[in-house]
Design a protein around this motif. Sequence first.
Motif, PDB file in Angstrom:
ATOM      1  N   HIS A 256      -7.693  -1.829   6.524  1.00  0.00           N
ATOM      2  CA  HIS A 256      -6.281  -2.199   6.642  1.00  0.00           C
ATOM      3  C   HIS A 256      -6.113  -3.440   7.520  1.00  0.00           C
ATOM      4  O   HIS A 256      -5.368  -4.371   7.191  1.00  0.00           O
ATOM      5  CB  HIS A 256      -5.491  -1.013   7.223  1.00  0.00           C
ATOM      6  N   LEU A 257      -6.843  -3.463   8.623  1.00  0.00           N
ATOM      7  CA  LEU A 257      -6.777  -4.587   9.564  1.00  0.00           C
ATOM      8  C   LEU A 257      -7.267  -5.876   8.900  1.00  0.00           C
ATOM      9  O   LEU A 257      -6.628  -6.930   9.022  1.00  0.00           O
ATOM     10  CB  LEU A 257      -7.650  -4.260  10.784  1.00  0.00           C
ATOM     11  N   ALA A 258      -8.389  -5.772   8.190  1.00  0.00           N
ATOM     12  CA  ALA A 258      -8.959  -6.949   7.516  1.00  0.00           C
ATOM     13  C   ALA A 258      -7.978  -7.485   6.471  1.00  0.00           C
ATOM     14  O   ALA A 258      -7.826  -8.697   6.295  1.00  0.00           O
ATOM     15  CB  ALA A 258     -10.283  -6.592   6.862  1.00  0.00           C
ATOM     16  N   LYS A 259      -7.289  -6.572   5.801  1.00  0.00           N
ATOM     17  CA  LYS A 259      -6.294  -6.966   4.792  1.00  0.00           C
ATOM     18  C   LYS A 259      -5.124  -7.688   5.474  1.00  0.00           C
ATOM     19  O   LYS A 259      -4.652  -8.715   4.998  1.00  0.00           O
ATOM     20  CB  LYS A 259      -5.832  -5.707   4.037  1.00  0.00           C
ATOM     21  N   GLN A 260      -4.685  -7.141   6.611  1.00  0.00           N
ATOM     22  CA  GLN A 260      -3.583  -7.775   7.353  1.00  0.00           C
ATOM     23  C   GLN A 260      -3.959  -9.173   7.823  1.00  0.00           C
ATOM     24  O   GLN A 260      -3.125 -10.073   7.863  1.00  0.00           O
ATOM     25  CB  GLN A 260      -3.207  -6.918   8.553  1.00  0.00           C
ATOM     26  N   GLU A 261      -5.229  -9.322   8.184  1.00  0.00           N
ATOM     27  CA  GLU A 261      -5.723 -10.635   8.643  1.00  0.00           C
ATOM     28  C   GLU A 261      -5.977 -11.579   7.476  1.00  0.00           C
ATOM     29  O   GLU A 261      -6.382 -12.715   7.668  1.00  0.00           O
ATOM     30  CB  GLU A 261      -7.045 -10.457   9.423  1.00  0.00           C
TER      31      GLU A 261
ATOM     32  N   ASN B 184      -8.371 -11.535   5.523  1.00  0.00           N
ATOM     33  CA  ASN B 184      -9.775 -11.934   5.584  1.00  0.00           C
ATOM     34  C   ASN B 184     -10.553 -11.261   4.438  1.00  0.00           C
ATOM     35  O   ASN B 184     -10.992 -10.126   4.544  1.00  0.00           O
ATOM     36  CB  ASN B 184     -10.355 -11.538   6.951  1.00  0.00           C
ATOM     37  N   ARG B 185     -10.676 -12.002   3.335  1.00  0.00           N
ATOM     38  CA  ARG B 185     -11.272 -11.437   2.130  1.00  0.00           C
ATOM     39  C   ARG B 185     -12.753 -11.057   2.297  1.00  0.00           C
ATOM     40  O   ARG B 185     -13.192 -10.031   1.795  1.00  0.00           O
ATOM     41  CB  ARG B 185     -11.114 -12.439   0.976  1.00  0.00           C
ATOM     42  N   ASP B 186     -13.477 -11.876   3.048  1.00  0.00           N
ATOM     43  CA  ASP B 186     -14.898 -11.571   3.286  1.00  0.00           C
ATOM     44  C   ASP B 186     -15.038 -10.275   4.059  1.00  0.00           C
ATOM     45  O   ASP B 186     -15.899  -9.443   3.772  1.00  0.00           O
ATOM     46  CB  ASP B 186     -15.581 -12.703   4.068  1.00  0.00           C
TER      47      ASP B 186
END
Length: 145
Positions: free
Chosen positions: A32-37, A39-41
Motif C-alpha cells: 500500500h505504501l509503495a503504491k502511495q509513493e 513507486n512501481r519498482d
Amino acid sequence: MSYWSWDQSLSVGVDVIDGQHQRIVDYINDLHLAKQEQNRDKVSTILTALVDYTRTHFVFEEDIMKQSRYPLAESHKKVHDAFILHINEYIRQHESGKDVTPKLLSELQIWLTNHIKKDDRDYALCVNKMTKKGWIQKTLSRFFG
Ligand SMILES: [Fe+2]
Ligand SMILES: [Fe+2]
C-alpha cells in the motif's frame, strides 16, 4: 496510518501461525505504501516477496495440517492453490503495465480475513489439540530456516 492492522480478532490461537499472518499483513501494508509513493519498482519487489512468503506459509500450513491429521487438509490445500493462481493473474496484469494494486489490496484483505477466520481457525483447533512441544518448531525451521 497503515492500510490494515492485525488484531486479536484474526488470531487462530497458535502463536507461530498468528506471527506468519501478521507478516503477510505487514507485506500488504508495504504494498500500500509503495503504491502511495507511486513507486512501481517497489510495488513489483513487494508483490514478489508477498507471493513468495504467502506460498511458503501455505506449504507450512499444509504440512502441519497433515501432521495433525486434519480431515479437511486436501480441500484446504485446494483453496490455497486457487488463491495463488488468482494472485498470479494479478501479477501478470501488473507486469503488463496495468494498475491493479488498489483492487488487489482490497481483495487480499477480504480473502485473508475470511480465510483466516474460517479455514485457518478450523485447522488450528486440530493442531492445538495435537500439539506436542517440538514438532511445530521443527516444521517451522524446515520452512523458514
Ligand atoms: Fe494462513
Ligand atoms: Fe490456510
